[in-house]
Design a protein around this motif. Structure first.
Motif, PDB file in Angstrom:
ATOM      1  N   GLU A 275      12.542 -16.744   1.003  1.00 17.52           N
ATOM      2  CA  GLU A 275      12.838 -15.449   0.395  1.00 17.52           C
ATOM      3  C   GLU A 275      11.628 -14.535   0.510  1.00 17.52           C
ATOM      4  O   GLU A 275      10.518 -14.977   0.821  1.00 17.52           O
ATOM      5  N   ARG A 277       9.520 -11.567  -1.658  1.00 18.80           N
ATOM      6  CA  ARG A 277       9.341 -11.033  -3.009  1.00 18.80           C
ATOM      7  C   ARG A 277       8.319  -9.899  -3.003  1.00 18.80           C
ATOM      8  O   ARG A 277       7.341  -9.944  -2.255  1.00 18.80           O
ATOM      9  N   VAL A 356       7.689 -18.612   0.271  1.00 20.46           N
ATOM     10  CA  VAL A 356       7.949 -17.230  -0.142  1.00 20.46           C
ATOM     11  C   VAL A 356       7.008 -16.300   0.620  1.00 20.46           C
ATOM     12  O   VAL A 356       5.809 -16.560   0.743  1.00 20.46           O
TER      13      VAL A 356
END
Length: 415
Positions: A275, A277, A356
């Protein structure tokens, strides 16, 4: 391994072949597929056949390949269902509830795992044509009661002669939404299936993955450190040259393995992120023009105060909150001095296995009040340092951030 000039068939010892869309489509072999696989076999190449379809038993697939004219053995077949069963066995799981096919249940049982709905250790979610709302409900309840959530594979669909059909990934995501818990996924693009496919081969074997899906076959190959070749009519266009879904080579049929080709993809020095962020960082300076650093508890390295941006939170609010939480200081934001997203510096892997990619807004800040104190959960120490004499064990990208904070031309750095 980077592809060299010449025939692909001569550059590798082991060929990990996807099935749907590469060897066959439905019940029919694809053009030149059977002949090409048999040519590899005649050249004593190690062959493994991989599929994210969790429904059939391996023996069934081996029988079907033999009907097409490929002399495949059961131990050369790697399905996401069998890989899930093997994974659970390695984790000492003894009981599991199942949403999926009879073939998936048999693979679990053959690995010594009892299939039961009576307080199971694991909740295995695959799919078949009979999957219902009640199955999703049953799975969510087992997970809520403590069963480990395991998905066979993430594919939302798979190819058929009549177009895409719903895959197990759609059911896995439905259960995830109902249970409010993320699963451990075994199938491609997770590296586990590829590692199982290579199990028992020599450590120095040169392997290649050949598939028709950049998001599972090519990405999974690259995550496992293996060359990935795509079977497709057209060269795919990746959003970024750094995309791990970009194949080393695109071929139209397996027959192209025996023609001269070359590829250019090279493994990047970072993990493929799960992901992205938004993040914030602060270069906090005192009256002596010294910079505030924390000895981070998680990495035991010095670093600037950093954090993530919460939903609906302006980045300016996020950094003032993070600095106060980590150090007890109240700060004023002077200016944005840089935005940083380079994956070699900004992709972090966590003990959970998740990676991440942070896009970090870094601000130059001054102190308005408070006394610096280390938050025991975040930092071991807090201190101020001369910007020209930073500690040697500082996070490697942050000296550049600190240097950017002293750039007086007013333009934020973009790195």
């Amino acid at each position: 391994m980077v592809l060299q000039n010449g025939m692909v068939s001569e550059q590798f010892d082991a060929f990990l072949l996807d099935l749907d869309g590469v060897v066959y489509l439905g019940d029919e072999a694809l053009p030149e597929a059977v002949e090409s696989v048999n040519r590899l076999d005649e050249r004593d190449k190690e062959l493994r056949f991989l599929t994210n379809d969790p429904r059939p038993q391996r023996q069934t697939i081996a029988n079907n390949l033999r009907k097409l004219g490929i002399d495949a053995e059961e131990d050369e077949i790697i399905t996401s269902g069998w890989a899930t069963a093997r994974y659970l066995s390695q984790q000492d799981v003894t009981t599991a509830a199942v949403v999926g096919s009879e073939g998936l249940e048999i693979e679990l049982q053959e690995e010594g795992i009892e299939v039961t709905d009576d307080d199971p250790n694991a909740m295995v979610v695959g799919a078949d044509e009979k999957t219902s709302y009640q199955d999703i409900q049953r799975a969510a309840r087992h997970i809520h009661r403590g069963a480990t959530f395991v998905g066979t594979n993430p594919d939302g669909s798979f190819p058929t002669p009549d177009g895409p059909a719903p895959g197990a990934g759609g059911i896995v995501r439905a259960v995830e939404a109902a249970a409010g818990t993320e699963p451990t996924v075994v199938g491609k693009p997770e590296p586990l299936m590829f590692e199982m496919a290579l199990d028992g081969l020599a450590d120095d074997v040169q392997a290649v993955v050949i598939g028709d899906n950049p998001a599972t076959d090519v990405l999974g190959a690259h995550r496992a450190g293996i060359t990935g070749i795509l079977v497709a009519e057209d060269e795919p266009t990746a959003a970024s040259a750094r995309d791990l879904q970009q194949p080393d080579l695109t071929i139209s049929t397996l027959a192209n393995l025996f023609t001269d080709t070359t590829g250019t993809w090279e493994a990047p020095p970072y993990s493929w992120p799960d992901e992205i962020r938004p993040g914030v960082a602060a270069v906090v300076v005192n009256n002596a023009d010294e910079v505030l650093l924390l000895k981070r508890a998680d990495k035991e390295q010095w670093a600037l105060p950093t954090g993530t941006v919460e939903r609906c939170e302006p980045v300016g609010d996020a950094i003032t909150r993070e600095v106060e939480e980590e150090t007890g200081l109240q700060i004023a934001v002077e200016r944005l001095m840089g935005v940083y997203s380079h994956p070699e510096q900004q992709v972090f892997s966590y003990p959970s296995g998740k990676a991440v990619h942070f896009v970090t807004n870094c601000f130059r800040c001054t102190i308005e009040g408070g006394t610096p104190e280390a938050d025991e959960e975040e930092a071991l120490e807090v201190g101020f340092f001369d910007m020209n004499d930073l500690p040697s064990d500082i996070l490697p990208m942050q000296p550049q951030w600190i240097a950017d904070a002293n750039d007086t031309d007013g333009s934020p750095a973009i790195r």
